[in-house]
Design an enzyme around this catalytic site. Structure first.
Site, PDB file in Angstrom:
ATOM      1  N   ASP A  89     -24.241  24.894 -26.396  1.00  0.00           N
ATOM      2  CA  ASP A  89     -22.948  24.220 -26.159  1.00  0.00           C
ATOM      3  C   ASP A  89     -21.840  25.260 -26.536  1.00  0.00           C
ATOM      4  O   ASP A  89     -21.838  26.324 -26.085  1.00  0.00           O
ATOM      5  CB  ASP A  89     -22.714  22.966 -27.129  1.00  0.00           C
ATOM      6  CG  ASP A  89     -21.957  21.902 -26.859  1.00  0.00           C
ATOM      7  OD1 ASP A  89     -20.840  21.774 -27.028  1.00  0.00           O
ATOM      8  OD2 ASP A  89     -22.493  21.019 -26.190  1.00  0.00           O
ATOM      9  N   PRO A  97     -19.357  20.912 -44.237  1.00  0.00           N
ATOM     10  CA  PRO A  97     -20.025  20.474 -45.356  1.00  0.00           C
ATOM     11  C   PRO A  97     -21.332  19.831 -45.203  1.00  0.00           C
ATOM     12  O   PRO A  97     -22.416  20.232 -45.875  1.00  0.00           O
ATOM     13  CB  PRO A  97     -18.947  19.569 -46.166  1.00  0.00           C
ATOM     14  CG  PRO A  97     -17.608  20.235 -45.635  1.00  0.00           C
ATOM     15  CD  PRO A  97     -17.751  20.410 -44.596  1.00  0.00           C
ATOM     16  N   ASP A 108     -24.662  33.737 -28.943  1.00  0.00           N
ATOM     17  CA  ASP A 108     -23.492  33.785 -28.188  1.00  0.00           C
ATOM     18  C   ASP A 108     -23.503  34.339 -26.981  1.00  0.00           C
ATOM     19  O   ASP A 108     -23.470  35.654 -26.642  1.00  0.00           O
ATOM     20  CB  ASP A 108     -22.007  34.365 -28.970  1.00  0.00           C
ATOM     21  CG  ASP A 108     -20.821  33.902 -28.188  1.00  0.00           C
ATOM     22  OD1 ASP A 108     -20.712  33.425 -27.184  1.00  0.00           O
ATOM     23  OD2 ASP A 108     -19.864  34.172 -28.938  1.00  0.00           O
ATOM     24  N   HIS A 124     -16.935  20.700 -30.145  1.00  0.00           N
ATOM     25  CA  HIS A 124     -17.912  19.870 -29.456  1.00  0.00           C
ATOM     26  C   HIS A 124     -19.404  20.213 -29.940  1.00  0.00           C
ATOM     27  O   HIS A 124     -19.868  19.169 -30.263  1.00  0.00           O
ATOM     28  CB  HIS A 124     -17.925  20.199 -27.947  1.00  0.00           C
ATOM     29  CG  HIS A 124     -18.517  19.181 -27.140  1.00  0.00           C
ATOM     30  ND1 HIS A 124     -19.846  19.483 -26.225  1.00  0.00           N
ATOM     31  CD2 HIS A 124     -18.505  17.932 -26.796  1.00  0.00           C
ATOM     32  CE1 HIS A 124     -20.235  18.406 -25.784  1.00  0.00           C
ATOM     33  NE2 HIS A 124     -19.369  17.446 -26.128  1.00  0.00           N
ATOM     34  N   THR A 140     -19.525   8.890 -48.090  1.00  0.00           N
ATOM     35  CA  THR A 140     -19.573   8.582 -46.532  1.00  0.00           C
ATOM     36  C   THR A 140     -20.870   7.897 -46.198  1.00  0.00           C
ATOM     37  O   THR A 140     -22.118   8.498 -46.847  1.00  0.00           O
ATOM     38  CB  THR A 140     -19.249   9.544 -45.921  1.00  0.00           C
ATOM     39  OG1 THR A 140     -19.427   9.194 -44.320  1.00  0.00           O
ATOM     40  CG2 THR A 140     -20.282  10.910 -45.941  1.00  0.00           C
ATOM     41  N   ASN A 216     -21.095  11.092 -17.229  1.00  0.00           N
ATOM     42  CA  ASN A 216     -20.121   9.974 -17.578  1.00  0.00           C
ATOM     43  C   ASN A 216     -19.494   9.459 -15.930  1.00  0.00           C
ATOM     44  O   ASN A 216     -18.511   9.222 -16.088  1.00  0.00           O
ATOM     45  CB  ASN A 216     -19.163  10.493 -18.176  1.00  0.00           C
ATOM     46  CG  ASN A 216     -19.524  10.738 -19.728  1.00  0.00           C
ATOM     47  OD1 ASN A 216     -20.464  10.197 -20.210  1.00  0.00           O
ATOM     48  ND2 ASN A 216     -18.454  11.399 -20.506  1.00  0.00           N
ATOM     49  N   VAL A 233     -37.126  16.713 -17.732  1.00  0.00           N
ATOM     50  CA  VAL A 233     -35.940  16.566 -19.006  1.00  0.00           C
ATOM     51  C   VAL A 233     -35.881  15.017 -19.274  1.00  0.00           C
ATOM     52  O   VAL A 233     -35.950  14.312 -18.242  1.00  0.00           O
ATOM     53  CB  VAL A 233     -34.922  17.075 -18.488  1.00  0.00           C
ATOM     54  CG1 VAL A 233     -33.746  16.818 -19.244  1.00  0.00           C
ATOM     55  CG2 VAL A 233     -34.949  18.600 -18.138  1.00  0.00           C
ATOM     56  N   SER A 281     -22.388  12.287 -23.902  1.00  0.00           N
ATOM     57  CA  SER A 281     -22.874  13.980 -24.420  1.00  0.00           C
ATOM     58  C   SER A 281     -23.350  13.470 -26.010  1.00  0.00           C
ATOM     59  O   SER A 281     -23.985  14.001 -26.683  1.00  0.00           O
ATOM     60  CB  SER A 281     -21.514  14.637 -24.698  1.00  0.00           C
ATOM     61  OG  SER A 281     -21.581  15.322 -23.483  1.00  0.00           O
TER      62      SER A 281
END
Length: 415
Positions: A89, A97, A108, A124, A140, A216, A233, A281
């Site tokens: 991605d 955190p 990369d 993303h 949370t 989508n 897949v 996604s």
């Protein structure tokens, strides 16, 4: 990146910035010619067009996807420890955190890329990583599906403009070579480019589970998304909080499973805080997290057998399966980890060949081995009681049920 949450807790009182909606995110399909992105439209602060800023709102409750899937029910057995999950991605923000300490340096592959991918300007990849592996945190109710996994970032894009199918193929190979056990692909293309097909084949040869977005493009029924449509897949569509198929979720015979993909909550770079968004996604990482739980708890299973287990233990609506919208059903973390399948042996391996994608199974027992162990213990206790009564009852009957012996305690007379 997804829109900020409406609830704000422990956030500074500042005017809400103007927001702009970008057209798409990590859109390989748009680059190579189809225009059906797998990712939800990002929302970036107007005053920071370059990089996503730390989210300013905190999800204090339990988001509906976490409540719906109940992944924590599998955590007494496994939290995914020892499993490496690659997110092909935009990188992963290691400074988030709830991800801190488990994000690897990564790879990369973008033009002029850095030696590492543990940072994420666009946000993303970090959002996806949070759904997979965010650790529990005070304040949370949001957590990832498998909070014990290692997160491997493989950057193949820095924005919506620079993704390509060829780069995605290189990303899959890099993830496999870096030791990934499961690969998350939240991107798609309409063309089965040879390099991408070969990369997916390479992953299967190396026993790596690959999970990809169904895309989508529900309005473009004839469009098929790759690599999701490739046979090895696991393609994932999206449902909403009511359990209905998301109106954007692309359908087709290639669909394997569905998972939450509407109003999904996760983390962004920096923080603490959360973002919210919708798209296939964001359904993919829920299935990826469950695959990681299974790989950790049942390490003898091959990639094909892991896919089979996720499909065989899914929650399925009252539809003829496979359904073009739901596939074989909604992923079920607890059942995927703990259910005992008839084709698997007692050691966690597969004793019989997999003759069908989804066998005709009774509804899986989500408690599985725990109930079996309790039942065995109870049986031992009952057998012991029967044996004891077999000895004691005849003797008691012979005595007319009078005490066998009466013992008196007498005090000795004083000297």
């Amino acid at each position: 990146m997804p829109a900020p949450l409406p609830r704000v807790a422990a956030a500074p009182s500042v005017p809400a910035p103007l927001l702009r909606v970008a057209a798409a995110l990590l859109v390989v399909g748009m680059i190579v010619g189809v225009g059906t992105p797998a990712a939800a439209a990002p929302v970036l602060p107007e005053d920071s067009p370059g990089c996503l800023q730390a989210p300013q709102s905190v999800e204090t409750g339990i988001p509906w996807p976490q409540s719906r899937l109940g992944a924590e029910r599998a955590w007494p057995l496994t939290r995914g420890d020892g499993v490496t999950v690659a997110i092909v991605d935009t990188g992963i923000g290691a400074d988030s955190p709830q991800l801190r300490g488990r994000v690897m340096r990564g790879v990369d592959l973008t033009k002029g890329g850095s030696p590492r991918a543990d940072n994420d300007c666009f946000g993303h990849g970090t959002f996806i990583a949070g759904i997979i592996g965010a650790a529990p945190a005070a304040g949370t109710g949001f957590t990832g599906v498998a909070p014990g996994v290692r997160l491997l970032p493989v950057r193949v894009a820095n924005s919506m403009e620079d993704g390509t199918a060829g780069l995605l193929a290189k990303g899959v190979r890099a993830a496999v070579d870096a030791g990934a056990d499961v690969v998350n692909i939240s991107a798609s293309t309409s063309s089965p480019e040879a390099s991408l097909v070969a990369a997916i084949r390479y992953a299967e040869e190396k026993d790596v589970v690959v999970v990809a977005a169904a895309a989508n493009g529900a309005q473009q029924a004839k469009t098929v998304a790759y690599p999701a449509a490739l046979p090895t897949v696991l393609a994932v569509g999206a449902i909403d909080a009511s359990g209905a198929l998301a109106d954007f979720s692309q359908q087709g015979k290639h669909l394997g499973l569905t998972a939450p993909g509407v109003d999904v909550v996760s983390v962004g770079p920096g923080g603490p805080g959360h973002w919210q968004g919708s798209g296939t996604s964001y359904a993919v990482p829920f299935v990826v997290g469950v695959a990681a739980l299974v790989r950790a708890y049942r390490p003898k299973l091959t990639a094909a057998e892991v896919r089979h287990r996720l499909i065989a233990t899914s929650d399925h609506p009252a539809l003829a399966l496979p359904d073009p919208g739901f596939g074989w059903g909604v992923v079920n973390p607890s059942a995927a980890v703990s259910s005992v399948l008839p084709e698997e042996d007692g050691t966690g391996g597969v004793a019989a060949p997999l003759t069908a994608v989804r066998p005709d199974l009774p509804p899986p027992d989500p408690i599985g081995p725990t109930v079996a162990a309790l039942g065995a213990g109870l049986a031992i206790v009952l057998i012991g009681m029967v044996c004891l009564l077999t000895v004691l009852m005849p003797a008691g009957h012979r005595r007319g049920w009078r005490p066998a012996r009466v013992a008196e305690v007498r005090r000795s007379p004083p000297p």
